[in-house]
Design an enzyme around this catalytic site. Structure first.
Site, mmCIF file in Angstrom:
data_model
loop_
_atom_site.group_PDB
_atom_site.id
_atom_site.type_symbol
_atom_site.label_atom_id
_atom_site.label_comp_id
_atom_site.label_asym_id
_atom_site.label_seq_id
_atom_site.Cartn_x
_atom_site.Cartn_y
_atom_site.Cartn_z
ATOM 1 N N ASP A 21 33.598 -45.357 4.082
ATOM 2 C CA ASP A 21 33.823 -45.675 2.670
ATOM 3 C C ASP A 21 35.246 -46.185 2.421
ATOM 4 O OD1 ASP A 21 33.139 -45.915 0.011
ATOM 5 O OD2 ASP A 21 33.417 -43.789 -0.456
ATOM 6 N N HIS A 38 34.739 -55.580 3.434
ATOM 7 C CA HIS A 38 33.576 -55.276 4.275
ATOM 8 C C HIS A 38 33.731 -55.908 5.663
ATOM 9 C CE1 HIS A 38 31.738 -53.297 0.970
ATOM 10 N NE2 HIS A 38 31.437 -54.372 0.277
ATOM 11 N N TRP A 70 21.717 -50.896 -3.139
ATOM 12 C CA TRP A 70 20.953 -52.070 -3.609
ATOM 13 C C TRP A 70 21.279 -52.401 -5.063
ATOM 14 C CZ3 TRP A 70 18.993 -55.112 -0.141
ATOM 15 C CH2 TRP A 70 18.422 -54.605 1.038
ATOM 16 N N LEU A 132 25.452 -44.829 25.098
ATOM 17 C CA LEU A 132 25.668 -44.408 23.699
ATOM 18 C C LEU A 132 24.551 -44.914 22.778
ATOM 19 C CD1 LEU A 132 27.572 -43.240 21.445
ATOM 20 C CD2 LEU A 132 28.663 -45.488 21.384
ATOM 21 N N ARG A 195 32.347 -36.144 -1.058
ATOM 22 C CA ARG A 195 30.930 -35.972 -1.377
ATOM 23 C C ARG A 195 30.090 -36.575 -0.257
ATOM 24 N NH1 ARG A 195 32.668 -39.309 -5.863
ATOM 25 N NH2 ARG A 195 32.496 -41.522 -5.289
HETATM 26 C C1 IPE Z 1 28.305 -44.294 0.560
HETATM 27 O O1 IPE Z 1 29.348 -44.936 -0.074
HETATM 28 C C2 IPE Z 1 27.449 -45.295 1.267
HETATM 29 C C3 IPE Z 1 28.065 -45.986 2.388
HETATM 30 C C4 IPE Z 1 29.233 -45.760 2.893
HETATM 31 C C5 IPE Z 1 27.241 -46.992 2.986
HETATM 32 P P1 IPE Z 1 29.295 -45.317 -1.622
HETATM 33 O O2 IPE Z 1 30.578 -45.966 -1.932
HETATM 34 O O3 IPE Z 1 28.058 -46.073 -1.903
HETATM 35 O O4 IPE Z 1 29.177 -43.882 -2.305
HETATM 36 P P2 IPE Z 1 29.547 -43.408 -3.771
HETATM 37 O O5 IPE Z 1 28.893 -44.331 -4.725
HETATM 38 O O6 IPE Z 1 31.035 -43.463 -3.884
HETATM 39 O O7 IPE Z 1 29.049 -41.999 -3.852
HETATM 40 C C1 IPE Z 2 31.835 -48.734 1.804
HETATM 41 O O1 IPE Z 2 32.861 -49.255 1.039
HETATM 42 C C2 IPE Z 2 30.836 -49.769 2.225
HETATM 43 C C3 IPE Z 2 29.554 -49.694 1.508
HETATM 44 C C4 IPE Z 2 29.209 -48.773 0.663
HETATM 45 C C5 IPE Z 2 28.609 -50.746 1.782
HETATM 46 P P1 IPE Z 2 32.725 -49.446 -0.529
HETATM 47 O O2 IPE Z 2 32.218 -50.824 -0.787
HETATM 48 O O3 IPE Z 2 31.936 -48.352 -1.133
HETATM 49 O O4 IPE Z 2 34.238 -49.340 -0.972
HETATM 50 P P2 IPE Z 2 34.828 -48.621 -2.269
HETATM 51 O O5 IPE Z 2 34.292 -47.227 -2.275
HETATM 52 O O6 IPE Z 2 34.371 -49.422 -3.443
HETATM 53 O O7 IPE Z 2 36.293 -48.665 -2.068
HETATM 54 MG MG MG Z 3 32.443 -46.533 -1.841
#
Ligand code: IPE
Ligand code: IPE
Ligand code: MG
Length: 247
Positions: A21, A38, A70, A132, A195
């Site tokens: 994240d 990303h 999504w 792996l 979380r």
């Molecule tokens: C969790 O991250 C999903 C992934 C890392 C793929 P999110 O950024 O979607 O989670 P929330 O919305 O902060 O809980």
């Molecule tokens: C995690 O990074 C990647 C995915 C959930 C796909 P985020 O895109 O959630 O990045 P933040 O949380 O907005 O910084």
């Molecule tokens: Mg995020």
């Protein structure tokens, strides 16, 4: 001493799961587009897979895209899907070279057809590899997974007589996407969020949780080893007392 030197190779977690994240916040800090976050995140994912392989972890699960993701803007979803395909296709040769097996957990039927084909092809062609296990959680939601397990069980037993009271934890576990995968001993989440975000709820019942403020695009090899060392300092009790554990 670097973190890798502090790792006890005899007490490695077999399975490490990672909530990758913070890509968006990393991009924002750099004044860049979220998709650039990303992209850098994908570079880190590769680096962490190599690090896991290097120390001898057997399974690594990377949360790449949740069912809830999504709901993000179309342009971001499209960019992420394109990046996923590109990463898997461009790294396929190395996957084979290093004897890694690619697996996915999640609902692949929701993916665009071309992305699904690229991924399923790489999974099929690496299915016999014995090194792996690289598991990508893609269009994954844990509650969704548990509901699907319940549906599969109900369908299975609709036709034959079944003693409801015999239903066991193993029956549920055997119908999750992770049926063939051991539970993770360690779960890492980057970016300071504390979380779980609908990730492996059943499977992490007794996992050690490791949270770090480092954003995923900054989470390098040493950060990964640091998490492993931290894990190795924990005492896993599984409901027992310290004394019982040390016996
Ligand atoms: C969790 O991250 C999903 C992934 C890392 C793929 P999110 O950024 O979607 O989670 P929330 O919305 O902060 O809980
Ligand atoms: C995690 O990074 C990647 C995915 C959930 C796909 P985020 O895109 O959630 O990045 P933040 O949380 O907005 O910084
Ligand atoms: Mg995020």
């Amino acid at each position: 001493m670097s973190f890798i030197e502090q790792i006890d190779k005899t007490r490695l977690p077999k399975h490490v799961a990672v909530i990758m994240d913070g890509n968006g916040r990393w991009a924002k800090k750099q004044g860049k587009d979220r998709l650039e976050g990303h992209s850098q995140g994908a570079v880190r994912a590769r680096e962490i897979v190599d690090a896991a392989n290097k120390i001898g972890v057997k399974y690594i699960t990377l949360y790449a895209f949740s069912i809830e993701n999504w709901q993000r803007p179309d342009s971001e979803v499209r960019g992420l899907m394109a990046l996923l395909s590109k990463s898997i296709v461009s790294q396929f040769a190395d996957l084979i070279k290093y004897n890694m097996r690619l697996l996915t957990i999640g609902d692949n039927s929701m993916l665009p057809a071309d992305v699904r084909e690229d991924i399923e092809d790489a999974c099929a062609k690496s299915a016999q590899n014995t090194g792996l296990n690289v598991i990508i959680a893609l269009s994954y939601g844990s509650r969704y997974e548990i509901v699907n397990a319940a549906k599969s069980l109900l369908k299975k037993y609709a036709a034959e007589p079944f003693d409801i009271d015999s239903l066991s934890e193993k029956d549920i576990a055997d119908h999750l996407y992770t049926a063939q995968i051991p539970d993770p001993e360690l779960l890492i989440r980057t970016s300071g969020e504390v979380r779980i975000s609908n990730f492996l709820l059943w499977q992490i019942s007794y996992s050690e949780l490791y949270f770090t403020d480092v954003l995923w695009p900054d989470f390098g090899e040493e950060e990964f080893y640091k998490a492993i060392v931290d894990y190795q300092h924990r005492e896993r009790r599984f409901g027992k007392t310290s004394q019982q554990i040390s016996q």
